[in-house]
Write an enzyme that holds these catalytic residues in place. Structure first.
Site, PDB file in Angstrom:
ATOM      1  N   ASN A 245       0.799  -1.235   0.112  1.00  0.00           N
ATOM      2  CA  ASN A 245       0.016   0.014  -0.103  1.00  0.00           C
ATOM      3  C   ASN A 245       0.896   1.192  -0.065  1.00  0.00           C
ATOM      4  OD1 ASN A 245      -2.407   1.632   0.294  1.00  0.00           O
ATOM      5  ND2 ASN A 245      -2.666   1.065   2.518  1.00  0.00           N
TER       6      ASN A 245
ATOM      7  N   HIS B  70     -14.732  -5.021  10.850  1.00  0.00           N
ATOM      8  CA  HIS B  70     -14.236  -3.749  11.280  1.00  0.00           C
ATOM      9  C   HIS B  70     -15.648  -2.810  11.718  1.00  0.00           C
ATOM     10  CE1 HIS B  70     -10.152  -3.080   9.731  1.00  0.00           C
ATOM     11  NE2 HIS B  70     -10.193  -4.533  10.223  1.00  0.00           N
TER      12      HIS B  70
ATOM     13  N   ARG C 100     -13.506  -5.885  15.523  1.00  0.00           N
ATOM     14  CA  ARG C 100     -12.489  -4.841  15.839  1.00  0.00           C
ATOM     15  C   ARG C 100     -13.334  -3.360  15.959  1.00  0.00           C
ATOM     16  NH1 ARG C 100      -7.867  -2.222  12.269  1.00  0.00           N
ATOM     17  NH2 ARG C 100      -9.596  -0.614  12.147  1.00  0.00           N
TER      18      ARG C 100
ATOM     19  N   TYR D  70      -7.689   7.496  12.817  1.00  0.00           N
ATOM     20  CA  TYR D  70      -7.263   6.188  12.031  1.00  0.00           C
ATOM     21  C   TYR D  70      -8.439   5.071  12.244  1.00  0.00           C
ATOM     22  CZ  TYR D  70      -5.809   1.305  11.666  1.00  0.00           C
ATOM     23  OH  TYR D  70      -6.355   0.002  11.564  1.00  0.00           O
TER      24      TYR D  70
ATOM     25  N   ASP E 231      -7.541  -1.890  17.602  1.00  0.00           N
ATOM     26  CA  ASP E 231      -6.102  -1.903  16.918  1.00  0.00           C
ATOM     27  C   ASP E 231      -5.565  -0.219  17.460  1.00  0.00           C
ATOM     28  OD1 ASP E 231      -3.760  -1.406  15.442  1.00  0.00           O
ATOM     29  OD2 ASP E 231      -5.005  -1.857  13.745  1.00  0.00           O
TER      30      ASP E 231
ATOM     31  N   HIS F  57      -2.648   0.891  16.181  1.00  0.00           N
ATOM     32  CA  HIS F  57      -1.935   1.368  15.349  1.00  0.00           C
ATOM     33  C   HIS F  57      -0.568   2.127  15.623  1.00  0.00           C
ATOM     34  CE1 HIS F  57      -1.882   1.526  10.935  1.00  0.00           C
ATOM     35  NE2 HIS F  57      -3.002   0.760  11.150  1.00  0.00           N
TER      36      HIS F  57
ATOM     37  N   GLU G 166      -4.200  -4.532  19.668  1.00  0.00           N
ATOM     38  CA  GLU G 166      -3.130  -4.933  18.211  1.00  0.00           C
ATOM     39  C   GLU G 166      -2.299  -3.580  18.333  1.00  0.00           C
ATOM     40  OE1 GLU G 166      -5.271  -5.494  14.796  1.00  0.00           O
ATOM     41  OE2 GLU G 166      -3.689  -4.502  13.470  1.00  0.00           O
TER      42      GLU G 166
ATOM     43  N   GLU H  21       1.751  -6.843  11.600  1.00  0.00           N
ATOM     44  CA  GLU H  21       1.234  -6.676  10.325  1.00  0.00           C
ATOM     45  C   GLU H  21       2.284  -6.000   9.365  1.00  0.00           C
ATOM     46  OE1 GLU H  21      -2.441  -4.263  11.184  1.00  0.00           O
ATOM     47  OE2 GLU H  21      -1.365  -2.787  10.148  1.00  0.00           O
TER      48      GLU H  21
ATOM     49  N   ARG I  34       0.635 -11.199  13.420  1.00  0.00           N
ATOM     50  CA  ARG I  34      -0.289 -10.715  12.434  1.00  0.00           C
ATOM     51  C   ARG I  34       0.453 -10.974  11.065  1.00  0.00           C
ATOM     52  NH1 ARG I  34      -4.752  -8.656  12.006  1.00  0.00           N
ATOM     53  NH2 ARG I  34      -4.042  -6.543  11.119  1.00  0.00           N
TER      54      ARG I  34
ATOM     55  N   HIS J  86      -3.198 -10.035   9.211  1.00  0.00           N
ATOM     56  CA  HIS J  86      -3.807  -9.139   8.648  1.00  0.00           C
ATOM     57  C   HIS J  86      -4.542  -9.386   7.386  1.00  0.00           C
ATOM     58  CE1 HIS J  86      -2.134  -5.005   6.645  1.00  0.00           C
ATOM     59  NE2 HIS J  86      -3.356  -4.878   7.232  1.00  0.00           N
TER      60      HIS J  86
ATOM     61  N   ASP K 293      -6.547  -3.408   1.427  1.00  0.00           N
ATOM     62  CA  ASP K 293      -5.231  -3.050   0.548  1.00  0.00           C
ATOM     63  C   ASP K 293      -4.662  -4.328   0.088  1.00  0.00           C
ATOM     64  OD1 ASP K 293      -4.756  -2.393   3.641  1.00  0.00           O
ATOM     65  OD2 ASP K 293      -2.766  -2.724   2.845  1.00  0.00           O
TER      66      ASP K 293
ATOM     67  N   GLU L  43      -8.518 -11.632  10.061  1.00  0.00           N
ATOM     68  CA  GLU L  43      -8.936 -10.066   9.786  1.00  0.00           C
ATOM     69  C   GLU L  43      -9.836 -10.175   8.176  1.00  0.00           C
ATOM     70  OE1 GLU L  43      -6.508  -6.737   9.568  1.00  0.00           O
ATOM     71  OE2 GLU L  43      -7.963  -5.290   9.589  1.00  0.00           O
TER      72      GLU L  43
ATOM     73  N   TRP M 143       3.066   5.962  12.586  1.00  0.00           N
ATOM     74  CA  TRP M 143       1.728   5.849  11.713  1.00  0.00           C
ATOM     75  C   TRP M 143       0.735   5.667  12.885  1.00  0.00           C
ATOM     76  CZ3 TRP M 143      -2.670   4.353  10.000  1.00  0.00           C
ATOM     77  CH2 TRP M 143      -2.790   4.708   8.729  1.00  0.00           C
TER      78      TRP M 143
HETATM   79  C1  GCO Z   1      -5.503  -3.247   9.978  1.00  0.00           C
HETATM   80  C2  GCO Z   1      -4.310  -2.570   9.486  1.00  0.00           C
HETATM   81  C3  GCO Z   1      -4.414  -1.529   8.610  1.00  0.00           C
HETATM   82  C4  GCO Z   1      -3.468  -0.962   7.924  1.00  0.00           C
HETATM   83  C5  GCO Z   1      -3.515  -1.011   6.277  1.00  0.00           C
HETATM   84  C6  GCO Z   1      -2.060  -0.395   5.928  1.00  0.00           C
HETATM   85  O1  GCO Z   1      -5.403  -3.834  11.206  1.00  0.00           O
HETATM   86  O2  GCO Z   1      -6.331  -3.516   9.275  1.00  0.00           O
HETATM   87  O3  GCO Z   1      -3.885  -1.683  10.557  1.00  0.00           O
HETATM   88  O4  GCO Z   1      -5.673  -0.688   8.841  1.00  0.00           O
HETATM   89  O5  GCO Z   1      -3.317   0.339   8.405  1.00  0.00           O
HETATM   90  O6  GCO Z   1      -3.709  -2.195   5.969  1.00  0.00           O
HETATM   91  O7  GCO Z   1      -1.725  -0.500   4.519  1.00  0.00           O
HETATM   92 MG    MG Z   2      -3.574  -3.095  12.349  1.00  0.00          MG
END
Ligand code: GCO
Ligand code: MG
Length: 401
Positions: free
Chosen positions: A37, A122, A147, A159, A209, A211, A235, A261, A282, A311, A315, A338, A401
């Site tokens: 991505n 999600h 989630r 996010y 998550d 992140h 996560e 991930e 993940r 993951h 994407d 996921e 991020w």
């Molecule tokens: C998740 C991930 C995504 C990522 C994305 C990055 O847990 O699904 O954190 O939200 O941010 O796939 O390309």
């Molecule tokens: Mg994630």
């Protein structure tokens, strides 16, 4: 069974996907996802300019040898671009082998260890009310695991919280820079899960998550505060570049942790697994070297009672989703997968045999991965550069991020 060549197909049915189509002398072909991505064309070039010329004439049945040849032979090891390219080749070779032997890939991986694969959806909302309602909607359509993310008052974009869309995608146009406050975020998460448990009860698995956005001590406190709400997992509570920081989190909380991930090799997860600093790993097929390498990670994890939780955001293409489901169905220490359904445009480009019902998925029983690419439809969705948003602290400092 010689590899005669291949194609790298880059398309954008809603979001960008890079797909490898590897061809053999007797007409059998295999597919592999190579999507990274926001950095898609780097992997496309790696495959087109560097790997395809090396693969021509090789025996497509020698999956492990080709993996080692591409990994060791590059001299430059690991990294997301290299490993996504190797993953695409590896996935395509498993697809080819399944088609050659007329059997679904999961049968080649030892057969089914379970009837179907537990997945999580999600749910998100700008407010706690909206997020709780969204989570209820997932239960109503059969999900057993969800989630949940919610907005933070005073922060414009958070996010994982969409504005009307199923998910926050990578954005086309200028890169978006969003503001982040860990204090604001932390004040919302525990109340969100209090409400979720009060309204939905304890029969549903709830996940969250972070992140990578908290410092280890903040993550430790969050894990501790969430304990009464019995999360399935928390996560990416902090960045995992420094695996030792998970010791600090672990000392303070029994909330299960999921990480990996962004990892692309077994070496990235080794310490976290061997010190039992996480509960779920993940890593994915596309970003961690393909089905072959993911199996090695799962085998290492099995020794330490760590389970898998790949993951599976949108994407990652349907080719990766199919490969993940064959892996998940077969591997003994599977935990959860996921799942975010792709758009109808994406599904038209990638017709597939996998299916969802009652909160679980199955890869189907077609030979190989059971996923195809319609190149004519793909050509109607040309590549358009897009980037994930980035986050800055309120004083302008660039944040994780
Ligand atoms: C998740 C991930 C995504 C990522 C994305 C990055 O847990 O699904 O954190 O939200 O941010 O796939 O390309
Ligand atoms: Mg994630």
């Amino acid at each position: 069974m010689k590899i005669t060549g291949g194609k790298v197909i880059v398309c954008s049915p809603g979001r960008n996907f890079v797909t490898l189509k590897l061809e053999t002398a007797d007409g059998v072909y295999g597919l592999g996802d190579a999507t990274l991505n926001g950095r898609e064309m780097a992997v496309a070039s790696y495959l087109r300019d560097h790997l395809l010329p090396l693969l021509e004439g090789r025996d497509a049945r020698r999956i492990e040898d080709i993996w080692q040849f591409l990994y060791k032979g590059a001299y430059w090891r690991r990294g997301p671009v290299t490993m996504a390219a190797i993953a695409a080749v590896d996935t395509a070779l498993w697809d080819i082998k399944g088609k050659l032997l007329n059997t679904p890939v999961y049968q080649l991986l030892g057969g089914a260890s379970r009837e179907a694969v537990l997945v999580y959806g999600h749910a998100n909302g700008e407010t706690i009310d909206n997020a709780v309602e969204a989570a209820g909607g997932f239960l109503a359509v059969g999900y057993r695991a969800v989630r949940v993310q919610c907005g933070v008052p005073g922060m414009e974009k958070v996010y994982g919280v969409s504005s009307g869309m199923a998910y926050e995608p990578a954005l086309r146009g200028p890169i978006s820079e969003t503001a982040w406050s860990s204090e604001g975020y932390l004040s919302c998460v525990t109340p969100l899960f209090e409400r979720l448990r009060r309204e939905l009860g304890f029969d549903v698995h709830l996940l969250h998550d972070v992140h990578h956005r908290l410092r280890p001590i903040e993550a430790a406190r969050l894990g501790h505060d969430l304990e009464p709400h019995r999360l399935f997992w928390l996560e990416d509570p902090t960045v995992a570049d420094n695996p030792e920081s998970f010791r600090l989190i672990r000392q303070h909380t029994t909330t299960p942790l999921a990480v990996g991930e962004v990892f692309n090799s077994i070496h990235d997860c080794r310490q976290l697994i061997q010190e039992q600093l996480i509960d779920y790993v993940r890593t994915t097929v596309v970003h961690a070297g393909g089905i072959s390498h993911l199996r090695k990670i799962a085998s290492l994890a099995e020794l330490y009672q760590v389970r898998t939780g790949s993951h599976g955001a949108t994407d990652l293409s349907p080719v990766c989703m199919a490969a993940a489901l064959h892996f998940d169905l077969s591997v003994h220490n599977f935990g959860i997968q996921e799942y975010m359904p792709h758009t109808s445009e994406t599904d038209r480009v990638f017709p597939h045999a996998y299916r969802f019902a009652d909160g679980v998925m199955h890869p189907g029983d077609k030979p190989g991965l059971g996923v195809d690419i319609d190149e004519a439809v793909a050509a109607t969705f040309p590549y358009r550069p897009a980037y994930l948003p980035v986050a800055r602290l309120l004083d302008g400092t660039m944040h994780d991020w």
